[in-house]
Each structure stands twice: as C-alpha cells, then as structure tokens.
Design an enzyme around this catalytic site. Structure first.
Site, PDB file in Angstrom:
ATOM      1  CE1 TYR A   1       2.119  13.749  -6.004  1.00  0.00           C
ATOM      2  CE2 TYR A   1       4.316  14.600  -6.459  1.00  0.00           C
ATOM      3  CZ  TYR A   1       3.490  13.685  -5.830  1.00  0.00           C
ATOM      4  OH  TYR A   1       4.044  12.711  -5.023  1.00  0.00           O
TER       5      TYR A   1
ATOM      6  N   GLY B   1       2.230   2.036   1.921  1.00  0.00           N
ATOM      7  CA  GLY B   1       1.375   1.538   2.994  1.00  0.00           C
ATOM      8  C   GLY B   1       1.478   0.025   3.129  1.00  0.00           C
TER       9      GLY B   1
ATOM     10  N   GLY C   1      -3.005   3.769   3.267  1.00  0.00           N
ATOM     11  CA  GLY C   1      -2.394   2.571   3.853  1.00  0.00           C
ATOM     12  C   GLY C   1      -2.434   1.347   2.964  1.00  0.00           C
TER      13      GLY C   1
HETATM   14  P1  NDP Z   1       0.088   4.910  -3.979  1.00  0.00           P
HETATM   15  O1  NDP Z   1      -0.522   5.552  -5.185  1.00  0.00           O
HETATM   16  O2  NDP Z   1       0.526   3.501  -4.081  1.00  0.00           O
HETATM   17  O3  NDP Z   1      -0.902   5.043  -2.757  1.00  0.00           O
HETATM   18  C1  NDP Z   1      -1.601   6.215  -2.531  1.00  0.00           C
HETATM   19  C2  NDP Z   1      -2.641   5.949  -1.503  1.00  0.00           C
HETATM   20  O4  NDP Z   1      -3.393   7.150  -1.333  1.00  0.00           O
HETATM   21  C3  NDP Z   1      -3.610   4.841  -1.843  1.00  0.00           C
HETATM   22  O5  NDP Z   1      -3.813   4.018  -0.690  1.00  0.00           O
HETATM   23  C4  NDP Z   1      -4.908   5.588  -2.154  1.00  0.00           C
HETATM   24  O6  NDP Z   1      -6.081   4.867  -1.786  1.00  0.00           O
HETATM   25  C5  NDP Z   1      -4.766   6.800  -1.254  1.00  0.00           C
HETATM   26  N1  NDP Z   1      -5.610   7.885  -1.729  1.00  0.00           N
HETATM   27  C6  NDP Z   1      -5.572   8.517  -2.931  1.00  0.00           C
HETATM   28  N2  NDP Z   1      -6.561   9.420  -3.012  1.00  0.00           N
HETATM   29  C7  NDP Z   1      -7.230   9.356  -1.825  1.00  0.00           C
HETATM   30  C8  NDP Z   1      -8.364  10.029  -1.302  1.00  0.00           C
HETATM   31  N3  NDP Z   1      -9.002  10.966  -2.003  1.00  0.00           N
HETATM   32  N4  NDP Z   1      -8.781   9.685  -0.063  1.00  0.00           N
HETATM   33  C9  NDP Z   1      -8.152   8.747   0.654  1.00  0.00           C
HETATM   34  N5  NDP Z   1      -7.072   8.086   0.224  1.00  0.00           N
HETATM   35  C10 NDP Z   1      -6.621   8.380  -1.008  1.00  0.00           C
HETATM   36  O7  NDP Z   1       1.292   5.863  -3.541  1.00  0.00           O
HETATM   37  P2  NDP Z   1       2.687   5.438  -2.900  1.00  0.00           P
HETATM   38  O8  NDP Z   1       2.478   4.425  -1.844  1.00  0.00           O
HETATM   39  O9  NDP Z   1       3.637   5.181  -4.010  1.00  0.00           O
HETATM   40  O10 NDP Z   1       3.132   6.833  -2.261  1.00  0.00           O
HETATM   41  C11 NDP Z   1       2.935   7.126  -0.875  1.00  0.00           C
HETATM   42  C12 NDP Z   1       3.356   8.565  -0.628  1.00  0.00           C
HETATM   43  O11 NDP Z   1       4.706   8.750  -1.028  1.00  0.00           O
HETATM   44  C13 NDP Z   1       2.541   9.577  -1.423  1.00  0.00           C
HETATM   45  O12 NDP Z   1       2.269  10.683  -0.602  1.00  0.00           O
HETATM   46  C14 NDP Z   1       3.435   9.984  -2.564  1.00  0.00           C
HETATM   47  O13 NDP Z   1       3.174  11.291  -3.013  1.00  0.00           O
HETATM   48  C15 NDP Z   1       4.808   9.847  -1.931  1.00  0.00           C
HETATM   49  N6  NDP Z   1       5.906   9.573  -2.859  1.00  0.00           N
HETATM   50  C16 NDP Z   1       5.849   8.507  -3.718  1.00  0.00           C
HETATM   51  C17 NDP Z   1       6.903   8.267  -4.577  1.00  0.00           C
HETATM   52  C18 NDP Z   1       6.890   7.121  -5.533  1.00  0.00           C
HETATM   53  O14 NDP Z   1       7.849   7.002  -6.313  1.00  0.00           O
HETATM   54  N7  NDP Z   1       5.872   6.252  -5.534  1.00  0.00           N
HETATM   55  C19 NDP Z   1       8.110   9.082  -4.592  1.00  0.00           C
HETATM   56  C20 NDP Z   1       8.074  10.136  -3.625  1.00  0.00           C
HETATM   57  C21 NDP Z   1       6.998  10.362  -2.807  1.00  0.00           C
HETATM   58  P3  NDP Z   1      -6.638   3.678  -2.743  1.00  0.00           P
HETATM   59  O15 NDP Z   1      -5.670   2.576  -2.610  1.00  0.00           O
HETATM   60  O16 NDP Z   1      -7.953   3.335  -2.143  1.00  0.00           O
HETATM   61  O17 NDP Z   1      -6.737   4.285  -4.101  1.00  0.00           O
END
Ligand code: NDP
Length: 311
Positions: free
Chosen positions: A133, A14, A9
C-alpha cells in the site's frame, strides 16, 4: 460552474464531503467502484469522458487495516498503483486543472526522525506490514510531481493521520483501530459482555483526525494550497490507545472490565507527524477533540446498527 469529481466518493471521507453543502457555482459528482472500476484504464477514461470535471478529489483506494495489508500486499500494491496511475494520467489528458490526492501518514519510513516532516517521505522503507500500500501511495506523489514538472499541473497531495468517524469500515479484520474499538465497545454494551480484551498495553501514541475535519481540509486545499510538496493534515495532539478505549467506554456507558493482553505486540510506540507546514500554509480550522469525535462515532454506530459497513 466548476465541476468537482470525487473518486471513492461513497467511502468514509467521500460521505463526509457529501454532507458539505456545495458553494454557489459548484457541482460535485461522487463516484464509487459501482460506477467505474478505476483499476481499469478503459473505465477510468469513460469516467473522465462522461463527467468532464474541472477538479478531481482523488480518494479512491484499496484501504484496509494491518491484517489485510500484511496478508495481501500484492493486492494493495497492484490495485492502488493501477487506480492512481489511471486517474492522474486521465486527469492530465482531460485537462483537469487541479487534483487533490490523498496519501497517508502510515506510508512514511518506519525508521525516521520525529516529528515526521513531509520531506522524509522517500527516505527509507515503510513499515513491513503495509509496504505494498505504502509504495503505491508514494508513487502517487511521484506521479503528481512529474506532471507538475513536465506539464505545469497543480496536482497536490495531502497526508492525513489516522481518520475515523461515521461511515468507516467496521469490519474487525479489514478495518482500522478506531472503527474496531467503536464496534467492540458498542456491541459489548448492547450484549452486556462482562469484559473486552485489547492487544498490547494501550501505551502507543497516535494522532487521530475526525473525518469531517479531513473533508474541511480538502475543501480548503482546493483553492488554497498549490504546493509541490505534500502537506501533512490533521490534529497534532497525540492520544494513547488506552485513552481512546476509555473515551469509547465513557461514551457508551460501558462498565465491564477492560483487559490488556500484554502477550500480544503493542506495535510502534509512536508515529508523531509534524503539522508545521499546514499552519504555515494558512490552515486555521479547529479540529474536533478526540473525545468528542469518538462520542459522535459511537452515537452514529448505535443509531445505524446493524446497517453499518463491515458488519
Ligand atoms: P474508504 O475505504 O472508506 O473508501 C474508499 C473508496 O474507494 C470507496 O468509495 C471505494 O468504492 C473506492 N474504491 C476502491 N477500489 C476502487 C476501484 N477499484 N475503483 C473505483 N473506486 C474504488 O476509504 P476512506 O474514505 O477511509 O479513505 C479515503 C482516502 O484517504 C483513501 O485514499 C485512503 O488511502 C486515504 N486515507 C485514509 C485513512 C483512514 O484512516 N481511513 C488515513 C489516511 C489516508 P466502493 O465504496 O464502491 O467500494
């Protein structure tokens, strides 16, 4: 009152959801890895036990650019498989009525017919640079399907194109192309650099979706999409990489030279994804044009520099 839990989030998507006002009768809870490490089954159980959500928007993932995915496939496979398995199994055990999970168009087979339809998801190997991935994400779809078949769970999967916008990861090594572009362009403008170099020749085509539009689609899907099939989401229009570079240069007023290093690989020429099922499902929101989205992202980066993620 329905409680909507957003894993991941505090990531880019998020944060975009956080800016959307909650509807009456809804309470949104945003968690990140600081709150619960979702690779841990125990932490995941604790999260569901403490929050008791009705709905889960599952965004948490180990996300990275080509370099991270290519050099650490085992980490991307293991972390994502663990996170997804834990979250979906617990959601079922805690009787969560709906889970919206996020896949990615980059997990589709590499050798595929265009435009790419949802039904092609498991029809071949993903691109070799991100197979760890990609296979972990594909299992998220499989797990959602098994829970639907065996327990009638309405757990759905959305498949966004390349996302970009405020709160992206601007790390040049670990981030995605648009974030790296915005950073390079804003930094070059600020520092007065005479030129910026990009890999390849700028010809590849991609579909880009502004992050606020993805947040809108997720909110729509919670109440309006229950399909067993994953659903592609995003703006269908394609831009070339060189168009994006020009948009970013115009946005920040950069007048130096743009150099294309054609000794470097250009990557796959295109990855066009079909948005026909999104329209058939009744989604009618208008997507931000890439020019406007890039301008907003550059403005956000400049306003928040140096307190942006990945610097
Ligand atoms: P971000 O990298 O910005 O956010 C990922 C989030 O996952 C962060 O809040 C992170 O927490 C959390 N996270 C990672 N590892 C863990 C863990 N072990 N336990 C709990 N939380 C964890 O990703 P996006 O917002 O860009 O992406 C959101 C979704 O969309 C993802 O599932 C991604 O695969 C998918 N997606 C993204 C695309 C893109 O271009 N960005 C394209 C297509 C799909 P923290 O902040 O604390 O590290």
């Amino acid at each position: 009152m329905r409680k909507i839990l957003v894993t991941g989030g505090r990531g880019m998507v998020g944060k975009a959801l956080q800016h959307t006002p909650a509807a009456p009768g809804e309470m949104w809870v945003f968690v990140s890895s600081d709150d619960y490490d979702l690779t841990s089954q125990l932490d995941t159980i604790n999260m569901f036990h403490e929050i008791r959500p009705n709905i889960v928007v599952h965004l948490a993932a180990k996300v990275g650019g080509v370099n991270g995915n290519n050099t650490k496939p085992a980490d991307y496979f293991y972390d994502n498989l663990q996170i997804n398995t834990n979250v979906l199994q617990c959601a079922h055990q805690y009787d969560v009525e709906k889970v919206v999970s996020i896949l990615s168009t980059c997990i589709y087979p590499d050798d595929v017919k265009y435009p790419i339809k949802e039904e092609y998801l498991h029809n071949g190997e993903p691109h070799f640079t991100n197979y760890g991935y990609a296979y972990a994400k594909r299992m998220l779809e499989v797990q959602s399907r098994t829970l639907r078949a065996q327990h009638g769970r309405k757990y759905i999967c959305l498949v966004p194109t390349n996302l970009y916008g405020p709160n992206d990861n601007f790390d040049l090594e670990g981030g995605h192309f648009v974030a790296a572009l915005v950073r390079k362009m804003c930094d070059a403008k600020r520092e007065g650099s005479p030129s910026i170099t990009f890999w390849g020749d700028g010809s590849p085509l991609r579909q880009f979706t502004y992050v606020d539009n993805m947040a809108e689609a997720i909110i729509w899907a919670i109440d309006n999409y229950d399909g067993a099939a994953p659903l592609n989401v995003g703006r269908s229009f394609e831009n070339s990489i060189s168009e994006l570079v020009q948009m970013a240069a115009t946005s920040v007023g950069y007048e130096g030279d743009i150099i294309w290093d054609t000794t470097k690989p250009i990557g796959q020429y295109k990855k066009t994804v079909c948005m026909g099922n999104l329209r058939k499902a009744g989604y009618e929101e208008i997507f931000e044009s890439t020019g406007a989205g890039i301008r907003k992202t550059c403005e956000w980066y400049q306003a928040n520099y140096p307190n942006v993620r990945g610097l």
